[in-house]
Design a protein around this motif. Structure first.
Motif: not given
Length: 372
Positions: A128-131, A146-147, A151-154, A198-201
């Motif tokens: 399972p993968v996620g942010p 996720m690395t 991310l690129d693969d998805v 990819y995270g933050g606001d």
């Protein structure tokens, strides 16, 4: 006052343009997971299931969620996939039958992210993968963050699925960014605790979904519609919210619209509920006001006896059917997606468009012996 039956038929029968696609009326079939596709291959029964509803007047079929070509995308070997030779051949035949019946069809492209549990099919070894490796309920689960390579693969998996959809003859795609699945896990601060870009606001949390949309836009023709489904609520958190104000919602939607979304499918549990204080607009209404893009509303359309009596002018269901028709007539949103009512009755759209409201029956989950 106009007769409710004729007014409903008149308003819902209007064609609508979604980028380069003209949908013959304002009724869409909402995506509903069925798990009737062994090995991820949609067969004859799936063809019949969708074609029957198109023949009965559904203007736009949005298919059940289909897994994109990433091993961690799903958790069932009976949910259809949108990758693989046999799977895509099956979907091509589904599209042919829907078109022959007079309808249009888009696949919903899906990655479930941290909803997946370790060891589940169709690819048991996939983690399972996620942010941030966090599930919607706040637990860490058995997955990982996720690395950049993940991310690129998805992103590539979504883009390839969309390109394949256009190649085999479907009319557009819907990207599933709702209900606590992967893209929504990035959008929501409760599951996205990344410290990188990819995270933050709110804008940063939208970056991954916007990259998915932009990659799709690059791989399909300019007129091929991209629908983006999103929600405030999650499967395990009905009170979760991406945005508390219109300004916060705009921060999320604007990057998606700029990336290439043509239509927003705003998923709510009750379509009649205002989204923010001080306005009667629901989530789809606010989405259109903020982005200027066409929107689809959804959420308990046609499920109960009060709703049906309202169609027939015999009562005032949850704010009344007239409110739904008024909103459509004012172009607050552009289409209405119907889920469980169409699951129970394939003829639902035909009855509504013909003003045959006496033939409608309240939704009854116990009556669903099969989902044909």
């Amino acid at each position: 006052m106009a007769d409710p039956t004729s007014r409903a038929a008149e308003i819902l029968s209007r064609p609508v343009a979604l980028n380069g696609l003209t949908v013959p009326n304002r009724i869409a079939m909402a995506p509903m997971t069925r798990m009737f596709s062994p090995d991820g291959i949609p067969g004859e029964d799936v063809r019949s299931y969708y074609a029957r509803r198109a023949a009965a007047g559904v203007g736009l079929i949005i298919t059940e969620g289909t897994y994109v070509g990433h091993d961690s995308a799903g958790d069932s070997d009976r949910v259809p996939r949108f990758h693989g030779e046999e799977q895509l051949a099956g979907w091509a035949r589904v599209a042919e039958d829907v078109h022959a019946a007079g309808g249009t069809i888009v696949p919903q492209l899906w990655h479930i992210g941290m909803v997946r549990k370790a060891g589940q099919p169709p690819f048991a070894d996939a983690p399972p993968v996620g942010p941030s490796g966090i599930r919607v309920d706040g637990t860490e689960g058995e997955g990982r963050a996720m690395t950049q390579a993940d991310l690129d693969d998805v992103v590539e998996a979504f883009a390839q699925a969309a390109a394949d959809a256009e190649r085999i003859g479907l009319d557009g795609v819907e990207v599933h960014g709702a209900h606590g699945y992967l893209l929504d896990q990035f959008l929501w601060a409760g599951t996205n605790r990344r410290g990188d870009a990819y995270g933050g606001d709110a804008v940063a949390r939208t970056k991954f979904a916007a990259e998915v949309v932009a990659a799709i836009r690059e791989r399909v023709s300019a007129e091929f519609p991209i629908i983006f489904r999103y929600s405030q609520w999650k499967q395990e958190a009905y009170d979760a919210r991406l945005a508390e104000t219109p300004e916060e919602l705009d921060a999320i939607l604007a990057p998606l619209a700029a990336a290439g979304v043509d239509v927003f499918h705003a998923s709510t549990r009750r379509y009649w509920r205002p989204e923010f204080d001080g306005s009667d607009l629901n989530l789809a209404g606010w989405t259109k006001k903020l982005t200027g893009k066409p929107t689809i509303t959804v959420g308990s359309v046609g499920l109960d006896g009060d709703f049906i009596r309202g169609f027939a002018g015999e009562g005032s269901p949850v704010k009344g059917i007239d409110d739904l028709l008024d909103s459509l007539e004012r172009d607050e949103f552009d289409m209405v997606a119907v889920g469980r009512a169409l699951l129970q009755d394939p003829q639902w759209a035909a009855k509504v468009l013909a003003g045959r409201f006496d033939d409608l029956k309240p939704y009854d989950a116990s009556a669903l012996k099969t989902l044909s």
